[in-house]
Every structure is written in C-alpha cells, then in structure tokens.
Write an enzyme that holds these catalytic residues in place. Structure first.
Site, PDB file in Angstrom:
ATOM      1  N   GLU A 151     -53.184 -35.935  -8.035  1.00  0.00           N
ATOM      2  CA  GLU A 151     -53.792 -35.994  -6.695  1.00  0.00           C
ATOM      3  C   GLU A 151     -55.151 -35.310  -6.622  1.00  0.00           C
ATOM      4  OE1 GLU A 151     -50.609 -35.176  -7.332  1.00  0.00           O
ATOM      5  OE2 GLU A 151     -49.435 -36.747  -6.332  1.00  0.00           O
ATOM      6  N   ARG A 190     -45.255 -34.408  -9.711  1.00  0.00           N
ATOM      7  CA  ARG A 190     -45.217 -34.740 -11.131  1.00  0.00           C
ATOM      8  C   ARG A 190     -45.408 -33.535 -12.043  1.00  0.00           C
ATOM      9  NH1 ARG A 190     -46.205 -39.863  -9.603  1.00  0.00           N
ATOM     10  NH2 ARG A 190     -45.864 -41.479 -11.149  1.00  0.00           N
ATOM     11  N   HIS A 192     -36.238 -37.174  -3.095  1.00  0.00           N
ATOM     12  CA  HIS A 192     -37.238 -38.231  -3.283  1.00  0.00           C
ATOM     13  C   HIS A 192     -36.682 -39.303  -4.223  1.00  0.00           C
ATOM     14  CE1 HIS A 192     -41.120 -39.952  -4.450  1.00  0.00           C
ATOM     15  NE2 HIS A 192     -41.668 -39.325  -3.433  1.00  0.00           N
ATOM     16  N   ASP A 234     -54.604 -38.765  -1.161  1.00  0.00           N
ATOM     17  CA  ASP A 234     -54.873 -38.555  -2.587  1.00  0.00           C
ATOM     18  C   ASP A 234     -53.945 -39.332  -3.510  1.00  0.00           C
ATOM     19  OD1 ASP A 234     -52.483 -37.303  -2.144  1.00  0.00           O
ATOM     20  OD2 ASP A 234     -53.304 -35.270  -2.196  1.00  0.00           O
ATOM     21  N   HIS A 271     -41.089 -32.911  -5.273  1.00  0.00           N
ATOM     22  CA  HIS A 271     -41.208 -34.167  -6.015  1.00  0.00           C
ATOM     23  C   HIS A 271     -42.411 -34.231  -6.950  1.00  0.00           C
ATOM     24  CE1 HIS A 271     -43.970 -34.853  -2.629  1.00  0.00           C
ATOM     25  NE2 HIS A 271     -44.581 -35.715  -3.417  1.00  0.00           N
ATOM     26  N   GLU A 330     -58.518 -37.232   5.517  1.00  0.00           N
ATOM     27  CA  GLU A 330     -58.005 -36.069   4.778  1.00  0.00           C
ATOM     28  C   GLU A 330     -58.889 -35.803   3.547  1.00  0.00           C
ATOM     29  OE1 GLU A 330     -53.546 -35.338   4.738  1.00  0.00           O
ATOM     30  OE2 GLU A 330     -53.927 -35.397   2.587  1.00  0.00           O
TER      31      GLU A 330
HETATM   32  C1  UD1 Z   1     -46.352 -40.755  -4.778  1.00  0.00           C
HETATM   33  C2  UD1 Z   1     -47.776 -40.196  -4.890  1.00  0.00           C
HETATM   34  C3  UD1 Z   1     -47.798 -38.731  -4.475  1.00  0.00           C
HETATM   35  C4  UD1 Z   1     -47.179 -38.545  -3.095  1.00  0.00           C
HETATM   36  C5  UD1 Z   1     -45.798 -39.175  -3.064  1.00  0.00           C
HETATM   37  C6  UD1 Z   1     -45.289 -39.133  -1.646  1.00  0.00           C
HETATM   38  C7  UD1 Z   1     -49.254 -41.048  -6.641  1.00  0.00           C
HETATM   39  C8  UD1 Z   1     -49.648 -40.978  -8.053  1.00  0.00           C
HETATM   40  N1  UD1 Z   1     -48.216 -40.264  -6.273  1.00  0.00           N
HETATM   41  O1  UD1 Z   1     -45.533 -40.116  -5.749  1.00  0.00           O
HETATM   42  O2  UD1 Z   1     -49.137 -38.276  -4.427  1.00  0.00           O
HETATM   43  O3  UD1 Z   1     -47.088 -37.169  -2.839  1.00  0.00           O
HETATM   44  O4  UD1 Z   1     -45.864 -40.551  -3.478  1.00  0.00           O
HETATM   45  O5  UD1 Z   1     -43.919 -39.339  -1.593  1.00  0.00           O
HETATM   46  O6  UD1 Z   1     -49.813 -41.796  -5.873  1.00  0.00           O
HETATM   47  N2  UD1 Z   1     -39.515 -45.255  -5.770  1.00  0.00           N
HETATM   48  C9  UD1 Z   1     -38.588 -46.128  -5.236  1.00  0.00           C
HETATM   49  N3  UD1 Z   1     -38.731 -46.494  -3.907  1.00  0.00           N
HETATM   50  C10 UD1 Z   1     -39.711 -46.008  -3.118  1.00  0.00           C
HETATM   51  C11 UD1 Z   1     -40.635 -45.118  -3.661  1.00  0.00           C
HETATM   52  C12 UD1 Z   1     -40.529 -44.756  -4.994  1.00  0.00           C
HETATM   53  O7  UD1 Z   1     -37.681 -46.557  -5.901  1.00  0.00           O
HETATM   54  O8  UD1 Z   1     -39.765 -46.377  -1.946  1.00  0.00           O
HETATM   55  C13 UD1 Z   1     -39.417 -44.887  -7.208  1.00  0.00           C
HETATM   56  C14 UD1 Z   1     -39.810 -46.059  -8.128  1.00  0.00           C
HETATM   57  O9  UD1 Z   1     -39.042 -46.010  -9.290  1.00  0.00           O
HETATM   58  C15 UD1 Z   1     -41.287 -45.737  -8.447  1.00  0.00           C
HETATM   59  C16 UD1 Z   1     -41.207 -44.241  -8.548  1.00  0.00           C
HETATM   60  O10 UD1 Z   1     -40.329 -43.814  -7.504  1.00  0.00           O
HETATM   61  O11 UD1 Z   1     -41.734 -46.363  -9.632  1.00  0.00           O
HETATM   62  C17 UD1 Z   1     -42.520 -43.524  -8.458  1.00  0.00           C
HETATM   63  O12 UD1 Z   1     -43.268 -43.865  -7.313  1.00  0.00           O
HETATM   64  P1  UD1 Z   1     -44.841 -43.477  -7.254  1.00  0.00           P
HETATM   65  O13 UD1 Z   1     -45.384 -43.917  -5.958  1.00  0.00           O
HETATM   66  O14 UD1 Z   1     -45.538 -43.929  -8.489  1.00  0.00           O
HETATM   67  O15 UD1 Z   1     -44.844 -41.896  -7.338  1.00  0.00           O
HETATM   68  P2  UD1 Z   1     -44.238 -40.810  -6.383  1.00  0.00           P
HETATM   69  O16 UD1 Z   1     -43.592 -39.784  -7.232  1.00  0.00           O
HETATM   70  O17 UD1 Z   1     -43.438 -41.477  -5.341  1.00  0.00           O
HETATM   71  N1  UDP Z   2     -40.567 -36.887   5.131  1.00  0.00           N
HETATM   72  C1  UDP Z   2     -39.662 -37.800   5.656  1.00  0.00           C
HETATM   73  N2  UDP Z   2     -38.401 -37.846   5.108  1.00  0.00           N
HETATM   74  C2  UDP Z   2     -38.021 -37.052   4.074  1.00  0.00           C
HETATM   75  C3  UDP Z   2     -38.958 -36.150   3.534  1.00  0.00           C
HETATM   76  C4  UDP Z   2     -40.229 -36.104   4.082  1.00  0.00           C
HETATM   77  O1  UDP Z   2     -39.969 -38.532   6.595  1.00  0.00           O
HETATM   78  O2  UDP Z   2     -36.872 -37.142   3.632  1.00  0.00           O
HETATM   79  C5  UDP Z   2     -41.936 -36.864   5.676  1.00  0.00           C
HETATM   80  C6  UDP Z   2     -42.461 -35.496   6.035  1.00  0.00           C
HETATM   81  O3  UDP Z   2     -42.172 -35.181   7.387  1.00  0.00           O
HETATM   82  C7  UDP Z   2     -43.952 -35.626   5.781  1.00  0.00           C
HETATM   83  C8  UDP Z   2     -44.041 -36.661   4.684  1.00  0.00           C
HETATM   84  O4  UDP Z   2     -42.792 -37.330   4.661  1.00  0.00           O
HETATM   85  O5  UDP Z   2     -44.634 -36.155   6.913  1.00  0.00           O
HETATM   86  C9  UDP Z   2     -44.329 -36.009   3.357  1.00  0.00           C
HETATM   87  O6  UDP Z   2     -44.122 -36.908   2.342  1.00  0.00           O
HETATM   88  P1  UDP Z   2     -43.994 -36.471   0.820  1.00  0.00           P
HETATM   89  O7  UDP Z   2     -43.469 -35.078   0.733  1.00  0.00           O
HETATM   90  O8  UDP Z   2     -43.239 -37.556   0.144  1.00  0.00           O
HETATM   91  O9  UDP Z   2     -45.499 -36.573   0.316  1.00  0.00           O
HETATM   92  P2  UDP Z   2     -46.731 -35.556   0.248  1.00  0.00           P
HETATM   93  O10 UDP Z   2     -47.014 -35.099   1.624  1.00  0.00           O
HETATM   94  O11 UDP Z   2     -46.355 -34.451  -0.685  1.00  0.00           O
HETATM   95  O12 UDP Z   2     -47.810 -36.389  -0.334  1.00  0.00           O
END
Ligand code: UD1
Ligand code: UDP
Length: 411
Positions: A134, A213, A244, A98, A211, A120
């Site tokens: 999502e 939003r 995160h 999602d 984490h 999924e």
């Molecule tokens: C995203 C997904 C969320 C998912 C989550 C898993 C969307 C809208 N959100 O949220 O559904 O649950 O990932 O973790 O698709 N950043 C870094 N390095 C990284 C990753 C993120 O620096 O490797 C920082 C950056 O500033 C980036 C920000 O996090 O701009 C947001 O990342 P983004 O993928 O937009 O949203 P998440 O909160 O990570």
């Molecule tokens: N996970 C990981 N390291 C972490 C936190 C989570 O490898 O520090 C793994 C966790 O086991 C799960 C996945 O990341 O498989 C979940 O990711 P996240 O919570 O970022 O996203 P969501 O599932 O909420 O979309």
C-alpha cells in the site's frame, strides 16, 4: 456541459469510503454524469456495502481470482479500467486509497491522459514494505494525480514535502467519517447476523481484525497466541474476530484459534453489523486502516497491530497506540488497558481527528470548481480542520473514574 466522472472501487474499504462521494455526485446530477466502475478485486466482501449504499456499478470488471497475485491482479485492472475509460470518456477518474485497484486504475487513466483525483492522498509511513504494497501504491498514485484530496493537514504536508503544489491539494477529512455518521444512528440488532450466537453476558468485548500482507506467517501466529493468552488471563473478556477472506489470513487464524473458549471467529461482517460491534466493544486490536479511522468516533481505544502507521493522528491524540506484532507486546499492552482504568480512560477521550462528516461534499465541490477552472479548488476556511487535541488529563478522582468505567461498553 456536464463533468463526466468515473469513480472506481474494488475492495471493501473503497466501497465504504466512496459511498457518500458517489451519493453527492448523483445528488448534483445537473453538473455531473457519473459512472461507477467496480473492478471486482473483492468479489464478495463488499457486496453488503454496495447493497446498503444502493450502488449499482455501471461497469463490473470481475477481476478477482482465488489467491490472486499482485502482478496478475494489476494487469487485469489496468486492462479493464482502460477499456471502461475508452467507453465512458470521463473528464476525471476518482480513485480511493492505496489498493491495487486504486493504483492500477490511476495508471490506466494516466495512460489515457485523463485527469486523476486521488481521495485519501498523502498518507505516508515512509517504509515501502510497511504496509506492503500500500505504501508504494499510494506514492505511485500521487505522481499521476491532478487533484489530491488529503484527509488531514498532515497528509497535505507530506504531499507538499514531495514537491506537489499546494494549489492542487484540498484538505477534506476522511470520507469514512461521513459514512459512519450517516449510518451509525440507524437502529440495529444482532439477530440473524453472524453475531447472533455471541452470548450476551457481562464480558467485555475485544474486537480484533488483522489482514495485512506484511504480517502473514510468524507475526500473525504471534498475534493469535497473544489472543489465547489474553482470554486465558481475563475470564471477563470475549474476543470477536471477523476473519478476512484472504486464504493466507484464514489458514493461520483458523488453525490457531478455532474452538478456543471466548474467542469468536466470524465471517466478514456487513457494515452495519460491524459498526454496531465496534460501538459495543471495549477495546480494538487491528491492523486495518479504516478501523483506525473509525474507532475514535466512538472513543474506542485502538491498539494498532503494526510496526508503523501512515495514520498517526489518533496516536498523536492519545487515542491509539502502535504496538507491533510480538506476542509479549500485544499481551502487555492489552493487559494494561484491561486492568488499569485510568490508562483506559486516557485513551477514550477526544474528537475523531480524521474527519468531520463533510469530506464527500468538499471533494465534489472541488471537482466542480476544477472542471469550471475556478481557483482555489476550495477556499481555505472550508477545508477540514483538526479538532482540538484532548486536554492533558488531570488525575481524576476515584468517583469520576468509577462512573465513567461503569458506563464504558454500555453506551
Ligand atoms: C486488499 C488490499 C488491501 C486492503 C484490503 C481490504 C491490495 C494489494 N490489497 O487486500 O490494501 O487493505 O484489500 O480488505 O490491493 N477474497 C475472496 N473474496 C473477497 C475478497 C477476497 O475470496 O471478496 C480472497 C481471494 O482469494 C483473493 C484474496 O482474498 O484472491 C486476496 O484478495 P486481494 O484483494 O488481492 O487482497 P486483500 O488481502 O483482500
Ligand atoms: N469492515 C466491515 N466488516 C468487517 C470488517 C471491517 O464492514 O468484518 C469495515 C470497517 O468498518 C472499515 C473497513 O471495512 O470501514 C476496513 O476494511 P479493511 O480492514 O478490510 O481494509 P483497510 O481499511 O485496512 O484497507
């Protein structure tokens, strides 16, 4: 002729949940030509997973920007994935879950009139702002999907209620359970990991992640204050919180929790480190989708830091509770499990209701049959079936309860 498949991933959970699907596609290389597209929505948080699963993306699109907005991210994914589709000319594009990567990649494939397979599929909270964005993302993907890989019977029923023909739905089990089963038995040590500094004493470990939003701001602050209350009240717990990388999460968590006794903030953990921590934890507090699905494998009770969940199976099985984000609610629910052994044991029984470790095989088999125009996509007796619900508990004798309680956390 081989079926040409693009598997798209961009965030940490997509890499973890697609790893064994990609593995299976590659294992059946006489039937499939597979390309992995990494949008780069997460630039670093999934590196560990890619390395661990030996996934080398064929297209690396590098879309992440610091503190990116949803619209700009969507635009970049749409553009770059469309381009990858033109270059590889797949028969089907597989998207997972999602995220913006999943939604915008499905849209790009649809614009190119390429079939979409949604892994999924069918999870619903019925509230488009919870989780945000999502819930809308996954509903939008459903509209464009040719094969819906629903993890459970409940997610299949949600899709049927929206008018999707059952012939296009396959109940697979969630592939995160495949990944967990494949990896959790590997030997692992905390040495040279971000967990190395955590004292190995008799404290019970409370694993926290958050984490989403929709809970940025006051909800996240409440959660942090609740964690402080809990360590103050229970001298025998340590909170471990891998934070995160989203800067909106980090700013609140660091400001409120840094340098708090027995609260350990760490960098995001590699998958093996994380799974090892999950196995050693006493209790899990999380708003993560994936962690809600993983914890039942190890029979760890989960308190879900959300108002609603699209993954109600664990709470229906009594293995999770949806507790919201109020400070008082979090403290009282965690308190109960930290002090009432019976309540704790009630939540630590049963099989994982999300999957059985064979989701990836079912998905790849169904894609193969779809390509060869076979029906049904998968025979009904091969689909994932829910395990039996845990028995309603009889009252255990003090001796039984004491023995189980002593074992918890040392498994
Ligand atoms: C995203 C997904 C969320 C998912 C989550 C898993 C969307 C809208 N959100 O949220 O559904 O649950 O990932 O973790 O698709 N950043 C870094 N390095 C990284 C990753 C993120 O620096 O490797 C920082 C950056 O500033 C980036 C920000 O996090 O701009 C947001 O990342 P983004 O993928 O937009 O949203 P998440 O909160 O990570
Ligand atoms: N996970 C990981 N390291 C972490 C936190 C989570 O490898 O520090 C793994 C966790 O086991 C799960 C996945 O990341 O498989 C979940 O990711 P996240 O919570 O970022 O996203 P969501 O599932 O909420 O979309």
């Amino acid at each position: 002729m081989k079926c040409r498949v693009i598997a798209v991933l961009g965030t940490r959970p997509e890499a973890i949940k697609l790893a064994l699907v990609i593995d299976e596609l590659r294992r059946r290389s006489d039937e499939f030509e597979t390309a992995v597209v990494h949008t780069g929505q997460h630039r670093t948080m999934l590196d560990h997973a890619l390395k661990l699963f030996k996934i080398k993306p064929d297209f690396d699109l590098d879309v992440m920007r610091p503190n990116q907005t949803l619209s700009s991210l969507t635009g970049r994914v749409l553009d770059t994935v469309e381009n990858a589709c033109h270059r590889f000319e797949p028969n089907i594009v597989l998207v997972q879950g999602d995220t913006t990567t999943a939604f915008a990649s499905a849209l790009a494939a649809y614009y190119c009139k390429i079939a979409v397979g949604h892994i999924e599929a069918g999870l619903r909270s019925w509230d488009i702002y919870n989780p945000f964005p999502e819930e809308a993302n996954r509903r939008l993907v459903s509209v464009m999907t040719e094969i819906h890989f629903a993890p459970t019977a409940l997610s299949r029923d949600n899709l049927i209620a929206e008018g999707i023909p059952s012939a296009k739905i396959v109940v697979t089990g969630n592939t995160v359970v495949d990944t967990l089963r494949a990896l959790s038995k590997l030997p692992h040590s905390w040495e040279n990991t971000p967990l190395a500094d955590i004292p190995q004493d008799n404290c019970r470990l409370v694993l926290v992640t958050s984490h989403r939003r929709e809970s940025w701001g006051s909800d996240k602050e409440n959660m942090c204050l609740a964690l402080k209350d809990l360590v103050r009240k229970h001298k025998d717990i340590r909170v471990i919180y891998p934070v995160h990388m989203n800067p909106n999460v980090r700013s609140t968590v660091n400001a409120l929790l840094q340098d708090t006794e027995r609260i350990h903030l760490t960098e995001p953990l590699g998958y093996l480190d994380f799974v090892s921590l999950l196995q050693r934890s006493f209790l899990v507090l999380t708003d993560s989708g994936g962690i809600q699905e993983e914890a039942p494998t190890f029979r760890k009770p989960v308190l879900v830091l959300r108002k609603v969940t699209e993954r109600p199976e664990a709470s229906q099985f009594g293995m999770a509770r949806i507790i919201g984000m109020s400070r008082e609610g979090i403290v009282s629910e965690a308190d109960r499990l930290l002090t009432d052994t019976e309540a704790y044991l009630d939540m630590s029984e049963g099989e994982n209701p999300y999957g059985d470790g064979h989701g990836s095989e079912r998905i790849v088999e169904a894609v193969s049959r779809w390509f060869r125009k076979k029906t049904p996509l998968l025979e009904a007796d091969k689909e994932f079936k829910l395990p039996p619900r845990p028995q309603l508990r009889r009252r255990k004798t003090d001796v039984e309860v004491g023995a189980r309680a002593a074992a918890v956390g040392k498994e």
